[in-house]
Design a protein around this motif. Structure first.
Motif, PDB file in Angstrom:
ATOM      1  N   GLY A  82       0.037  -1.425   5.211  1.00 30.90           N
ATOM      2  CA  GLY A  82       0.338  -1.624   3.671  1.00 30.90           C
ATOM      3  C   GLY A  82       1.856  -1.281   3.424  1.00 30.90           C
ATOM      4  O   GLY A  82       2.232  -1.020   2.248  1.00 30.90           O
ATOM      5  N   LEU A  83       2.618  -1.432   4.591  1.00 22.87           N
ATOM      6  CA  LEU A  83       3.998  -1.056   4.266  1.00 22.87           C
ATOM      7  C   LEU A  83       4.804  -2.271   3.843  1.00 22.87           C
ATOM      8  O   LEU A  83       5.510  -3.039   4.586  1.00 22.87           O
ATOM      9  CB  LEU A  83       4.742  -0.328   5.815  1.00 22.87           C
ATOM     10  CG  LEU A  83       3.903   0.897   6.089  1.00 22.87           C
ATOM     11  CD1 LEU A  83       4.678   1.262   7.421  1.00 22.87           C
ATOM     12  CD2 LEU A  83       3.824   2.007   5.302  1.00 22.87           C
ATOM     13  N   ARG A  84       4.739  -2.434   2.542  1.00 21.42           N
ATOM     14  CA  ARG A  84       5.399  -3.714   2.019  1.00 21.42           C
ATOM     15  C   ARG A  84       6.523  -3.565   1.133  1.00 21.42           C
ATOM     16  O   ARG A  84       7.250  -4.471   0.479  1.00 21.42           O
ATOM     17  CB  ARG A  84       4.232  -4.558   1.179  1.00 21.42           C
ATOM     18  CG  ARG A  84       3.325  -4.939   2.531  1.00 21.42           C
ATOM     19  CD  ARG A  84       1.976  -5.298   1.810  1.00 21.42           C
ATOM     20  NE  ARG A  84       0.968  -5.306   2.463  1.00 21.42           N
ATOM     21  CZ  ARG A  84      -0.426  -5.417   2.296  1.00 21.42           C
ATOM     22  NH1 ARG A  84      -0.781  -5.955   1.055  1.00 21.42           N
ATOM     23  NH2 ARG A  84      -1.242  -5.607   3.148  1.00 21.42           N
ATOM     24  N   ASP A  85       7.071  -2.282   0.811  1.00 18.39           N
ATOM     25  CA  ASP A  85       8.213  -1.958   0.083  1.00 18.39           C
ATOM     26  C   ASP A  85       9.055  -0.712   0.533  1.00 18.39           C
ATOM     27  O   ASP A  85       8.493  -0.251   1.489  1.00 18.39           O
ATOM     28  CB  ASP A  85       7.863  -1.969  -1.330  1.00 18.39           C
ATOM     29  CG  ASP A  85       6.894  -0.663  -1.471  1.00 18.39           C
ATOM     30  OD1 ASP A  85       7.049   0.423  -0.942  1.00 18.39           O
ATOM     31  OD2 ASP A  85       5.797  -0.941  -2.315  1.00 18.39           O
ATOM     32  N   ARG A  86      10.068  -0.494   0.294  1.00 16.14           N
ATOM     33  CA  ARG A  86      11.023   0.374   0.511  1.00 16.14           C
ATOM     34  C   ARG A  86      10.629   1.830   0.675  1.00 16.14           C
ATOM     35  O   ARG A  86      10.452   2.791   1.281  1.00 16.14           O
ATOM     36  CB  ARG A  86      12.489   0.458   0.102  1.00 16.14           C
ATOM     37  CG  ARG A  86      13.448   1.382   0.591  1.00 16.14           C
ATOM     38  CD  ARG A  86      14.611   1.400  -0.049  1.00 16.14           C
ATOM     39  NE  ARG A  86      15.848   2.180   0.567  1.00 16.14           N
ATOM     40  CZ  ARG A  86      15.998   3.168   0.188  1.00 16.14           C
ATOM     41  NH1 ARG A  86      15.244   3.791  -0.835  1.00 16.14           N
ATOM     42  NH2 ARG A  86      16.623   4.242   0.789  1.00 16.14           N
ATOM     43  N   GLU A  87       9.743   1.881  -0.600  1.00 15.32           N
ATOM     44  CA  GLU A  87       9.169   3.304  -0.872  1.00 15.32           C
ATOM     45  C   GLU A  87       8.116   3.796  -0.088  1.00 15.32           C
ATOM     46  O   GLU A  87       8.128   4.999   0.383  1.00 15.32           O
ATOM     47  CB  GLU A  87       8.617   3.448  -2.272  1.00 15.32           C
ATOM     48  CG  GLU A  87       7.863   4.687  -3.088  1.00 15.32           C
ATOM     49  CD  GLU A  87       7.591   4.308  -4.298  1.00 15.32           C
ATOM     50  OE1 GLU A  87       6.948   5.323  -4.792  1.00 15.32           O
ATOM     51  OE2 GLU A  87       7.302   3.316  -4.823  1.00 15.32           O
ATOM     52  N   SER A  88       7.358   2.916   0.252  1.00 17.48           N
ATOM     53  CA  SER A  88       6.303   3.037   1.347  1.00 17.48           C
ATOM     54  C   SER A  88       6.811   3.549   2.601  1.00 17.48           C
ATOM     55  O   SER A  88       6.159   4.279   3.275  1.00 17.48           O
ATOM     56  CB  SER A  88       5.288   1.681   1.474  1.00 17.48           C
ATOM     57  OG  SER A  88       4.576   1.556   0.079  1.00 17.48           O
ATOM     58  N   ILE A  89       7.841   2.668   3.173  1.00 18.36           N
ATOM     59  CA  ILE A  89       8.331   2.656   4.458  1.00 18.36           C
ATOM     60  C   ILE A  89       8.908   4.249   4.381  1.00 18.36           C
ATOM     61  O   ILE A  89       8.887   4.867   5.278  1.00 18.36           O
ATOM     62  CB  ILE A  89       9.232   1.763   4.731  1.00 18.36           C
ATOM     63  CG1 ILE A  89       8.393   0.516   4.860  1.00 18.36           C
ATOM     64  CG2 ILE A  89      10.331   2.089   5.836  1.00 18.36           C
ATOM     65  CD1 ILE A  89       9.654  -0.939   4.754  1.00 18.36           C
ATOM     66  N   ASN A  94       9.311   9.858   6.372  1.00 16.04           N
ATOM     67  CA  ASN A  94       9.457  11.416   5.887  1.00 16.04           C
ATOM     68  C   ASN A  94       8.081  11.913   6.378  1.00 16.04           C
ATOM     69  O   ASN A  94       8.253  13.516   6.259  1.00 16.04           O
ATOM     70  CB  ASN A  94       9.678  11.433   4.279  1.00 16.04           C
ATOM     71  CG  ASN A  94      10.930  11.079   3.912  1.00 16.04           C
ATOM     72  OD1 ASN A  94      11.922  10.811   4.739  1.00 16.04           O
ATOM     73  ND2 ASN A  94      10.965  10.392   2.752  1.00 16.04           N
ATOM     74  N   SER A  95       7.218  11.305   6.605  1.00 19.15           N
ATOM     75  CA  SER A  95       5.908  12.137   7.072  1.00 19.15           C
ATOM     76  C   SER A  95       6.051  12.769   8.817  1.00 19.15           C
ATOM     77  O   SER A  95       5.036  13.257   9.195  1.00 19.15           O
ATOM     78  CB  SER A  95       4.693  11.042   6.970  1.00 19.15           C
ATOM     79  OG  SER A  95       4.639  10.141   8.057  1.00 19.15           O
ATOM     80  N   GLY A  96       6.999  12.156   9.472  1.00 19.30           N
ATOM     81  CA  GLY A  96       7.032  12.457  10.745  1.00 19.30           C
ATOM     82  C   GLY A  96       6.699  11.501  11.628  1.00 19.30           C
ATOM     83  O   GLY A  96       6.972  11.730  12.808  1.00 19.30           O
TER      84      GLY A  96
END
Length: 254
Positions: A82-89, A94-96
């Motif tokens: 589900g990593l399809r935009d900069r925000e998600s990436i 940032n989660s480690g």
């Protein structure tokens, strides 16, 4: 060659799908964090985590669980789904998580991939999931007309750290990896390739080891380690847990 355990998360649980079919899922653990700690205790140097809910919905859905995994063990975690935009990436990095795996966006938004590779060097990998050589997208629910080798060539030009190649028809089947497709892909790119799908035995891993010279530097194991067909410590001893990531960023994991 690295042996990389897979943790696929669906509805907060550790599952395995058959050929990517969400209707054919089998639960192998209620707590993915406990599963991650088990593989770490057995010698894993890297984990491959997939947010299956995120892949289907187009946004990460199990971020808290994934962060808990990344924070609970002192090894690297690569994550996709589900990593399809900069925000998600950004949210995943940032989660480690050490590296993110982008699939659908590589087909639909190559400019985004170029931008994030420049912004996050050595942290962006491409997941190429193929049916009959064509790239599947959106959680494997759709199949594009893009050929896997063509996408791989295009993506290597924008600075990706590596490619994870999955033959969907082999995934979860325990029928062995698609050696010829992997060879063809690896021979056409100059970044490390990680094999995924169908690996069911030490013999399969040794067959993949024969492709190390052309660029196959890792193997993701899923159903085989959950059913006991492969014992992770034995697999690591058999093929030697290499350091394909060192080729990318010059660092090592103790």
């Amino acid at each position: 060659m690295d042996v990389i355990p897979a943790i696929d998360i669906l509805d907060g649980r550790c599952v395995r799908l058959y050929q990517g079919d969400y209707q054919q899922s089998e639960v192998f653990g209620e707590d993915p964090v406990e599963v991650a700690q088990r593989w770490y205790s057995q010698g894993a140097k890297y984990l491959h985590v997939v947010d299956l809910d995120g892949a289907k919905e187009g946004k990460p859905q199990n971020l808290k669980v994934i962060e808990a995994i990344a924070r609970s063990i002192p090894i690297r975690v690569q994550m996709g789904g589900g990593l399809r935009d900069r925000e998600s990436i950004l949210s995943v990095l940032n989660s480690g998580v050490s590296r993110v795996i982008v699939g659908t966006a590589a087909v639909e938004n190559s400019q985004l991939i170029a931008e994030i590779c420049a912004e996050f060097p050595e942290q962006i990998m491409i997941g190429i999931d193929a049916r009959d050589g064509k790239v599947a997208t959106r959680g494997w629910l759709e199949t594009s007309e893009v050929m896997a080798v063509d996408l791989a060539k295009r993506m290597t030009s924008v600075g990706i750290a590596g490619i994870i190649y999955t033959d969907i028809y082999r995934d979860g089947t325990m029928q062995g990896p698609n050696i010829e497709a992997l060879r063809q892909l690896a021979e056409n790119v100059d970044v490390p390739v990680i094999a995924s799908g169908g690996i069911s035995s030490i013999a399969d891993l040794l067959n993949l080891l024969s492709l190390e010279s052309v660029g196959v530097k890792g193997a993701i194991v899923g159903k085989s380690i959950y059913t006991g067909a492969i014992q992770l410590p034995e697999a690591i001893r058999a093929v030697g847990n290499g350091r394909w990531q060192d080729v990318i960023d010059g660092s090592a994991i103790a």
